[in-house]
Motif scaffolding. Structure first.
Motif: not given
Length: 265
Positions: A147-175
């Motif tokens: 309801d308040t921040d679409a970008n934060a919603f997307a980032e919050y979702t990404l943080m919870h559906v992927l492991s920290d290790e996998f996110i850290d290994a991704m390139s910026p365009p992939e993220r």
């Protein structure tokens, strides 16, 4: 091999589904998660599934294929009936189900509601309910961000559906590409509300299909202890764990495919 799109009316709602592949084995129905993208949820697995069997990919209400009902809310019986109707429209006889995340919950309810239609079920990242204190905290924060921040919603979702290790290994365009697909739509928000309210405790002990529960040891959306509880609640179910975040189809597609294929063989 091209997916063909079909539509069936279920209680006044046009439910869309794809069909791809042919084969002599039991047909497979893939039930997507709460991000609502049946086209991409199984992208890393689809070629292997469709090479040897007819594969059906329904999009339940809130997805890119199927609208929400007029009141904008969904429940587990509605979604399970949509999946079963699409399967029956596409396939004669029993099917195997493979549900991920919210789709695992829907698939479990479908297996309980129509035991004659489901031969085997693989349930990945599923849960009996999302009403424990930790779960409610996560769901409330998720919903408020929608309801308040679409970008934060997307980032919050990404943080919870992927492991920290996998996110850290991704390139910026992939993220960036993955985050773009997680922007809150009306359907996705309705499915977040669904997750926060759903409880299939009255269904899990009615599942008679041979069932495999898959838990992920790095899961930050459905921590692995909830997967173990899900397994304990389904009589006679089998259980395996994968060292992955919630989206094992993205992080560990080859390992996940091996687990699923061996169980369904």
């Amino acid at each position: 091999m091209t997916m063909t799109r079909h539509t069936i009316d279920v209680d006044g709602i046009p439910v869309g589904y794809y069909v791809q592949g042919e084969g002599d084995g039991t047909s497979l129905v893939l039930v997507h998660g709460g991000t609502g993208h049946p086209e991409t949820s199984f992208a890393g697995l689809l070629d292997e599934f469709t090479a040897h069997r007819r594969t059906v990919i329904p999009g339940y209400s809130g997805s890119t294929l199927t609208p929400l009902p007029a009141e904008g809310k969904v429940d587990v019986d509605m979604l399970a009936d949509q999946v079963l109707a699409a399967a029956a429209d596409a396939v004669d006889g029993p099917v195997d189900l493979f549900g991920i995340s919210t789709g695992a919950v829907v698939a479990a309810a479908a297996a309980a509601r129509a035991p004659e239609r489901v031969r085997r079920a693989v349930l990945l990242g599923g849960f009996t309910h999302y009403r424990r204190p930790w779960q409610r905290l996560l769901a409330r924060t998720w919903r408020k961000l929608a309801d308040t921040d679409a970008n934060a919603f997307a980032e919050y979702t990404l943080m919870h559906v992927l492991s920290d290790e996998f996110i850290d290994a991704m390139s910026p365009p992939e993220r960036l590409s993955l985050r773009a697909g997680l922007a809150p739509t009306e359907g996705m928000v309705a499915l977040v509300d669904f997750v926060s309210e759903v409880d299939i405790s009255h269904y899990v002990d009615r599942i008679t299909a041979r069932t495999l529960i898959v838990g992920m040891t790095r899961d930050q959306l459905v921590p692995v202890r909830y997967a173990r509880e899900f397994h304990a609640a389904i009589p006679g179910s089998s259980y395996v764990e994968i060292d992955s975040g919630h989206a094992a189809a993205t992080e560990k597609p080859e390992e996940l495919l091996k687990v699923v294929q061996e169980f369904l063989a």
